[in-house]
Design an enzyme around this catalytic site. Structure first.
Site, PDB file in Angstrom:
ATOM      1  N   LYS A 276      -9.527  12.710  26.251  1.00 28.95           N
ATOM      2  CA  LYS A 276     -10.434  14.019  25.725  1.00 28.95           C
ATOM      3  C   LYS A 276      -9.564  14.858  25.242  1.00 28.95           C
ATOM      4  O   LYS A 276      -8.672  15.215  25.529  1.00 28.95           O
ATOM      5  CB  LYS A 276     -11.036  14.445  27.234  1.00 28.95           C
ATOM      6  CG  LYS A 276     -11.700  15.871  27.145  1.00 28.95           C
ATOM      7  CD  LYS A 276     -12.472  16.381  28.099  1.00 28.95           C
ATOM      8  CE  LYS A 276     -12.948  17.632  28.158  1.00 28.95           C
ATOM      9  NZ  LYS A 276     -13.830  18.119  29.041  1.00 28.95           N
TER      10      LYS A 276
ATOM     11  N   THR B 115     -15.105  17.959  34.586  1.00 32.01           N
ATOM     12  CA  THR B 115     -14.433  19.129  35.139  1.00 32.01           C
ATOM     13  C   THR B 115     -13.823  18.554  36.544  1.00 32.01           C
ATOM     14  O   THR B 115     -13.970  19.236  37.679  1.00 32.01           O
ATOM     15  CB  THR B 115     -15.325  20.421  35.405  1.00 32.01           C
ATOM     16  OG1 THR B 115     -16.066  20.516  34.331  1.00 32.01           O
ATOM     17  CG2 THR B 115     -14.039  21.428  35.396  1.00 32.01           C
TER      18      THR B 115
ATOM     19  N   ARG C 185     -19.061  21.998  37.914  1.00 30.92           N
ATOM     20  CA  ARG C 185     -18.988  23.486  37.879  1.00 30.92           C
ATOM     21  C   ARG C 185     -20.060  24.377  38.715  1.00 30.92           C
ATOM     22  O   ARG C 185     -20.028  25.698  38.879  1.00 30.92           O
ATOM     23  CB  ARG C 185     -19.023  24.087  36.355  1.00 30.92           C
ATOM     24  CG  ARG C 185     -18.247  23.663  35.540  1.00 30.92           C
ATOM     25  CD  ARG C 185     -18.206  24.035  34.024  1.00 30.92           C
ATOM     26  NE  ARG C 185     -17.433  23.425  33.198  1.00 30.92           N
ATOM     27  CZ  ARG C 185     -17.455  23.179  31.898  1.00 30.92           C
ATOM     28  NH1 ARG C 185     -18.492  23.826  31.419  1.00 30.92           N
ATOM     29  NH2 ARG C 185     -16.648  22.355  31.061  1.00 30.92           N
TER      30      ARG C 185
ATOM     31  N   GLU D 113     -22.284  13.697  31.031  1.00 30.36           N
ATOM     32  CA  GLU D 113     -21.370  14.219  31.984  1.00 30.36           C
ATOM     33  C   GLU D 113     -21.664  15.352  32.663  1.00 30.36           C
ATOM     34  O   GLU D 113     -21.936  16.603  32.106  1.00 30.36           O
ATOM     35  CB  GLU D 113     -20.340  14.413  30.956  1.00 30.36           C
ATOM     36  CG  GLU D 113     -19.007  15.100  31.799  1.00 30.36           C
ATOM     37  CD  GLU D 113     -17.741  15.567  30.821  1.00 30.36           C
ATOM     38  OE1 GLU D 113     -17.177  16.665  31.308  1.00 30.36           O
ATOM     39  OE2 GLU D 113     -17.724  15.286  29.685  1.00 30.36           O
TER      40      GLU D 113
END
Length: 211
Positions: A132, A72, A48, A44
């Site tokens: 998640k 994210t 960011r 993943e």
């Protein structure tokens, strides 16, 4: 729709999903190769850093052994850009109506974050079976997930946030945990130093946690 048929093989293929941030596409490629060599094919790449999309595209193009997803993801633009870059799965810390609508129109599977009972019930009504759980440790950790298991029996989780080599096996032992997400397999210092063999060794250790 979650597109469970596509998501399930990714999450059951390894006990730990590396959650990483990279500053260049080359970093991403080298990291993905090192992780895959240790048995962690799914990775993943979080949105960011400014290099995230370029890194995802480069990994998809240059590391056929890797299964690259994007994390994210905070809004539909993120989602669409990550899919365009080649992401095989999408991960978000939470869920919004807009993200769920985007996921419904996409073939790429979505792993949204949820934590409270009301959020979890809402996601079940949307047809989601795997979520998640973030931030795992700060949201109640092992005890919280253990309490949820008999109540929400249709849900499975990928806990992320505060998961480490010290507690990962405890999470994986829970009946409602399908895998965990963690950054410890790809420490920033090792990435910056190009110590890929050490990352491969960490990945191999993590890959063995599900045994």
């Amino acid at each position: 729709m979650q597109n469970i048929d596509r998501l399930l093989p990714i999450l059951t293929g390894q006990p730990v999903i590396p959650v990483v941030a990279v500053d260049t596409a080359d970093e991403g490629v080298n990291l993905a190769r090192a992780l895959a060599a240790g048995g962690l094919r799914a990775i993943e790449v979080t949105m960011r850093t400014p290099a995230a999309l370029d890194a995802i595209a480069a990994i998809v193009a240059d590391v056929p052994d890797a299964i690259c997803g994007a994390g994210t993801i905070l809004n539909p633009d993120h989602y669409k850009a990550a899919v365009k870059a080649g992401s095989k799965f999408i991960v978000s810390p939470g869920a919004t109506v807009e993200l769920l609508d985007t996921a419904r129109d996409s073939e790429i599977p979505f792993l949204p974050g949820s934590a409270t009972p009301s959020e979890l019930l809402a996601m079940m009504q949307e047809g989601y079976e795997i979520l998640k759980f973030f931030p795992a440790e700060q949201s109640g950790g092992l005890a919280y997930l253990k309490a949820l298991a008999p109540v929400l029996q249709g849900l499975k989780f990928c806990p992320t946030g505060g998961v480490s080599p010290d507690n990962a096996k405890d999470y994986l032992a829970l009946p409602n945990v399908i895998c965990v997400g963690g950054s410890w397999v790809a420490p920033k210092a090792l990435i910056k130093a190009g110590r890929w063999d050490e990352i491969t060794a960490l990945a191999a250790n993590a890959a063995g946690m599900g045994a």
